[in-house]
Design an enzyme around this catalytic site. Structure first.
Site, short mmCIF file in Angstrom:
data_model
loop_
_atom_site.label_atom_id
_atom_site.label_comp_id
_atom_site.label_asym_id
_atom_site.label_seq_id
_atom_site.Cartn_x
_atom_site.Cartn_y
_atom_site.Cartn_z
N TRP A 90 23.20 -4.46 -14.29
CA TRP A 90 22.09 -4.39 -15.25
C TRP A 90 22.43 -3.47 -16.42
CZ3 TRP A 90 19.03 -0.38 -17.04
CH2 TRP A 90 17.87 -0.75 -17.73
N HIS A 91 23.25 -2.44 -16.15
CA HIS A 91 23.62 -1.50 -17.20
C HIS A 91 24.69 -2.08 -18.13
CE1 HIS A 91 21.77 1.32 -14.29
NE2 HIS A 91 21.45 2.00 -15.38
N GLY A 92 25.47 -3.02 -17.64
CA GLY A 92 26.50 -3.62 -18.48
C GLY A 92 27.41 -4.52 -17.67
#
Length: 245
Positions: A90-92
């Site tokens: 989700w962060h990258g």
């Protein structure tokens, strides 16, 4: 790496507090998003205190949807791992974020299994283990590649060398140049060591020529007077710094 841990906390918590304060001006009350996470005594408590809105989203829409703890102990641990892996993505979309999520999944799994034993660790020791685990995981969060994360962690514990070359050499040189740039803005250039002064002047010259700083604007040192190192001397000294590294 500890400084990055505080930087990212101040960043995330800071803009959350700004959003909360701004919403109150319009009559809305938003939930608290951070609750002193670096005082957590285990990794499960950390995720109850860190980025609370994200933690609740992962719990409600991933962990519980996968079955939560309703399908046995083994399935519960698998659900934890899947949830944290997706949380990392989700962060990258990168392997560093996958590893970040994987490590937190491992941490939550170990934490859960340890709690089942009924044994307790002294508060100070449990806090120390938790904050250091979080700090190491954040190395992967901040690194631009797995190679860079390996270099940072190897430097944190020991300096791995291949032949006579340190894997951290190039990164250390870059950091010295950055420090030189900062000091070039905040103090007279003669207050720096000769090597750092030369590195700062060289970095300024290259950045100005390429327009790579301040969004493409050409910049110059604040004190571009006779005390500054000329470009030829800067180049010679900086090259010597790299070769000595």
């Amino acid at each position: 790496s500890f400084l990055f841990s505080f930087q990212i906390y101040c960043d995330f918590s800071g803009y959350s507090d700004i959003a909360i304060g701004t919403s109150r001006l319009f009559g809305f009350k938003l939930r608290r998003n951070f609750a002193f996470p670096y005082f957590s005594r285990d990794i499960a408590e950390f995720w109850r205190r860190w980025h609370i809105t994200l933690s609740r989203f992962l719990r409600d829409y991933l962990y519980i949807s996968l079955g939560g703890n309703r399908k046995g102990e083994v399935r519960r641990l698998i659900n934890l791992m899947i949830t944290m892996l997706i949380g990392g993505l989700w962060h990258g979309a990168g392997w560093t974020f996958v590893l970040f999520g994987f490590l937190h999944g491992i941490g939550l799994t170990i934490n859960h299994l340890w709690r089942r034993t009924g044994r307790k660790i002294p508060t100070l020791i449990s806090w120390f283990l938790t904050i250091n685990f979080v700090n190491i995981c954040l190395v992967f969060f901040s690194a631009s590649s797995l190679e860079q994360s390996y270099v940072i962690i190897s430097r944190m514990f020991f300096d791995i060398r291949i032949g006579s070359t340190s894997l951290f050499q190039d990164y250390m040189t870059a950091d010295i140049i950055k420090i030189g740039i900062i000091l070039g803005f905040t103090g007279p250039i003669e207050s720096l060591t000769p090597a750092m002064a030369a590195s700062a002047e060289l970095a300024f010259k290259e950045a100005s020529d390429s327009g790579s700083l301040l969004g493409g604007e050409t910049i110059k040192p604040l004190r571009a007077d006779s005390t500054c190192v000329d470009s030829a001397a800067a180049t010679t000294a900086a090259e010597g710094l790299v070769s000595e590294g």
